[in-house]
Design a protein around this motif. Structure first.
Motif, PDB file in Angstrom:
ATOM      1  N   SER A 137      64.871  22.124  45.341  1.00 22.21           N
ATOM      2  CA  SER A 137      63.911  22.850  44.559  1.00 22.21           C
ATOM      3  C   SER A 137      62.593  22.294  44.196  1.00 22.21           C
ATOM      4  O   SER A 137      61.434  23.021  44.401  1.00 22.21           O
ATOM      5  N   LEU A 138      62.611  21.324  43.702  1.00 20.76           N
ATOM      6  CA  LEU A 138      61.474  20.270  43.289  1.00 20.76           C
ATOM      7  C   LEU A 138      60.573  19.983  44.549  1.00 20.76           C
ATOM      8  O   LEU A 138      59.298  20.212  44.646  1.00 20.76           O
ATOM      9  N   ALA A 139      61.423  19.877  45.836  1.00 15.17           N
ATOM     10  CA  ALA A 139      60.563  19.622  47.040  1.00 15.17           C
ATOM     11  C   ALA A 139      60.046  20.807  47.654  1.00 15.17           C
ATOM     12  O   ALA A 139      58.721  20.821  48.273  1.00 15.17           O
ATOM     13  N   GLY A 166      59.639  23.869  46.054  1.00 17.24           N
ATOM     14  CA  GLY A 166      59.041  24.941  45.008  1.00 17.24           C
ATOM     15  C   GLY A 166      59.621  26.238  44.898  1.00 17.24           C
ATOM     16  O   GLY A 166      58.981  27.141  44.265  1.00 17.24           O
ATOM     17  N   THR A 169      66.274  27.642  47.521  1.00 13.95           N
ATOM     18  CA  THR A 169      67.407  26.838  47.288  1.00 13.95           C
ATOM     19  C   THR A 169      68.737  27.354  47.058  1.00 13.95           C
ATOM     20  O   THR A 169      69.660  27.030  47.698  1.00 13.95           O
ATOM     21  N   GLY A 195      64.037  22.524  39.302  1.00 16.01           N
ATOM     22  CA  GLY A 195      62.912  22.213  40.380  1.00 16.01           C
ATOM     23  C   GLY A 195      61.879  23.264  40.544  1.00 16.01           C
ATOM     24  O   GLY A 195      60.544  22.634  40.710  1.00 16.01           O
ATOM     25  N   ASP A 196      62.062  24.350  40.549  1.00 13.86           N
ATOM     26  CA  ASP A 196      61.207  25.415  40.438  1.00 13.86           C
ATOM     27  C   ASP A 196      60.196  25.361  39.521  1.00 13.86           C
ATOM     28  O   ASP A 196      59.023  25.373  39.690  1.00 13.86           O
ATOM     29  N   SER A 223      57.679  21.750  39.916  1.00 14.49           N
ATOM     30  CA  SER A 223      57.350  21.480  41.212  1.00 14.49           C
ATOM     31  C   SER A 223      55.956  22.161  41.252  1.00 14.49           C
ATOM     32  O   SER A 223      55.622  23.438  40.968  1.00 14.49           O
ATOM     33  N   LEU A 268      54.567  23.007  43.739  1.00 14.13           N
ATOM     34  CA  LEU A 268      54.495  24.099  44.845  1.00 14.13           C
ATOM     35  C   LEU A 268      55.088  25.472  44.397  1.00 14.13           C
ATOM     36  O   LEU A 268      54.991  26.229  44.955  1.00 14.13           O
ATOM     37  N   SER A 269      55.526  25.532  43.106  1.00 11.97           N
ATOM     38  CA  SER A 269      56.085  26.704  42.602  1.00 11.97           C
ATOM     39  C   SER A 269      55.059  27.672  42.307  1.00 11.97           C
ATOM     40  O   SER A 269      53.867  27.468  41.749  1.00 11.97           O
ATOM     41  N   THR A 327      54.818  28.143  38.470  1.00 13.87           N
ATOM     42  CA  THR A 327      54.351  27.012  37.668  1.00 13.87           C
ATOM     43  C   THR A 327      52.860  27.062  37.977  1.00 13.87           C
ATOM     44  O   THR A 327      51.939  26.988  37.078  1.00 13.87           O
ATOM     45  N   ALA A 344      58.897  23.442  52.471  1.00 15.67           N
ATOM     46  CA  ALA A 344      58.158  22.393  51.910  1.00 15.67           C
ATOM     47  C   ALA A 344      56.961  22.000  52.215  1.00 15.67           C
ATOM     48  O   ALA A 344      55.869  21.680  52.000  1.00 15.67           O
TER      49      ALA A 344
END
Length: 486
Positions: A123-125, A127, A132, A165-166, A169, A171-172, A175, A254
């Motif tokens: 999820s971090l990768a 976003g 996920t 991760g969301d 990140s 990319l989220s 966020t 990603a």
């Protein structure tokens, strides 16, 4: 809809639809064991009557509902595509492959910790908590259930990892939304969330390690895992190459390819795998997409895992989302939600109470408007001025929005996030709620920080001067407008 021409809806009248909806929800869902659709329809009806009483026409009330539904349309599309993805991946042997190798490399005692970490990394990768959960989460449910771990625990660990991760990140979408609405630099926002989210993750992992200590210690569990692996090999063609399908979807997301085309590619690859690798017919592959995959192996565990997915099985989820958003649309666009928020602002006396109230408002918006994004947008709009007046840096607000909005959305059964999890992982809020440790620990940590002052950042002297200039300029504009329009 010109709200200025309507009567202002008083606090208690604004609260009435929510209270009635919750009361009916408790009776219908808890006591009668039925779904949340009817209580939401009752709440929508009461909200419409309150709006009509305030002077809105039926046409305007309809527009409010349509605007609410429109906000949920992207989620509805994703939900339907996830149903197709699960059906295609089950029929194509992709889920079976992920479960088979997962059973080989993950030990039951450390499964909850491992799946939470894997979901957090993915999820971090990419976003996206939803992507996920729809890929790693579905396989994780199969692996964990094969090990004899309760569904609620597995789903809770998946959710904690995915939402970590969301939330963290760059990319989220949530966020970026929280940072953008508050005027906070993105990486300042993320760094400020470290103080609440990292401890929350560590606490969650510690709880999962404690919970997992009793799993996989008996011979019976080991035999069940071996039996499940054997049935999977007999029922599907299992190969490491099948893992390229979920890897391709994760890689596309990603690389910032939108979720819809990425999922469509995953569906096509799953369909082709079912026909050309598993050797199934085109008719069965289409049926798996529409009605869900069906298999009879004689093994109760495997049959339970692999009979599901498909577009039809997501229609319950889609209808709940639409009904919930009609309710939320009336509350938002009639001014009822604003009336409730204004009342909350009256209890703000200190920095601690301001941040705590912001988090509570985010949770309330998740419950009333049923959409994670609105739980960030509305409180950001309502509280931004108050944070400035108290000389608080905008990253305090952006963090509170994520701690209270992004994370708590999973605890509302009729919120798009709660609905998505039920449709994707097959587990309801009552089951996974106590085990989504990160999602309820982080808001608590955030509130504790607020009242102790720890990590609460004030504006610098330069920022205070800039704020005063902006305030004076706004007052001048208001004075000018009054003089032009006496």
């Amino acid at each position: 809809m010109e709200q200025s021409t309507k009567k202002e809806i008083k606090f208690w009248m604004a609260l009435l639809p929510l209270l009635i909806m919750i009361a009916v929800m408790i009776v219908t869902v808890v006591q009668l064991g039925q779904g949340p659709h009817m209580p939401l329809i009752v709440g929508t009806t009461v909200a419409a009557l309150v709006a009509w009483k305030a002077g809105y026409t039926w046409k305007e009330i309809e527009e409010m509902m349509y605007k609410g539904i429109k906000l949920a349309l992207p989620a509805v599309v994703i939900i339907m595509l996830v149903g197709l993805t699960i059906g295609a991946w089950m029929g194509g042997g992709i889920v079976a492959t992920m479960i088979f190798y997962g059973l080989k490399i993950i030990t039951p005692a450390w499964f909850l910790v491992t799946i939470a970490i894997i979901c957090a990394i993915v999820s971090l990768a990419i976003g996206s908590s939803w992507s996920t959960m729809a890929t790693i989460g579905v396989a994780g449910m199969g692996i964990g259930l094969s090990m004899g771990i309760p569904a609620g625990m597995i789903a809770g660990a998946v959710i904690s990892g995915a939402y970590f991760g969301d939330k963290m990140s760059p990319l989220s979408d949530t966020t970026n939304l929280a940072a953008g609405l508050t005027g906070t630099e993105l990486f300042d926002h993320i760094k400020h969330m470290f103080f609440t989210t990292i401890p929350g993750l560590l606490i969650a992992l510690g709880v999962y390690a404690y919970l997992g200590r009793n799993f996989g210690t008996g011979k019976t569990e080991a035999l069940e895992i071996a039996q499940t692996s054997k049935v999977l090999q007999e029922s599907f063609i299992v190969s490491p190459f099948m893992l390229l399908v979920p890897l391709a979807v994760i890689l596309m997301v990603a690389l910032k390819i939108p979720a819809v085309p990425a999922l469509i590619v995953g569906i096509i690859l799953g369909f082709l795998s079912q026909v050309f690798i598993q050797g199934d017919t085109v008719v069965h592959a289409i049926t798996a997409l529409q009605e869900g995959f069906s298999i009879t192996t004689g093994n109760e565990m495997v049959d339970g895992l692999f009979n599901g997915g498909g577009l039809d099985n997501m229609m319950y989820t889609v209808s709940m989302t639409i009904v919930a958003m009609t309710f939320g649309g009336i509350l938002e666009y009639s001014g009822m939600l604003q009336s409730i928020m204004n009342q909350l602002l009256k209890i703000v006396k200190s920095t601690g109470s301001l941040i705590a109230t912001t988090i509570a408002a985010c949770f309330m918006t998740n419950a009333t408007c049923s959409e994670q994004y609105i739980s960030i947008v509305v409180p950001a709009r309502m509280f931004s001025k108050t944070y400035k007046e108290k000389g608080l840096h905008s990253k305090n607000l952006s963090r509170a929005l994520e701690d209270g909005g992004t994370l708590t959305s999973v605890f509302i059964p009729w919120n798009t996030c709660g609905v998505f999890i039920l449709g994707t992982l097959g587990v309801g809020v009552v089951e996974y709620g106590p085990y989504a440790i990160l999602n309820f620990v982080v808001p608590i940590i955030s509130i504790l920080y607020a009242f102790t002052g720890f990590t609460v950042v004030k504006m610098t002297k330069e920022e205070l001067v800039e704020r005063d200039h902006e305030t004076n300029y706004e007052m001048e504009l208001e004075t000018e407008e009054v003089s032009l329009n006496p």
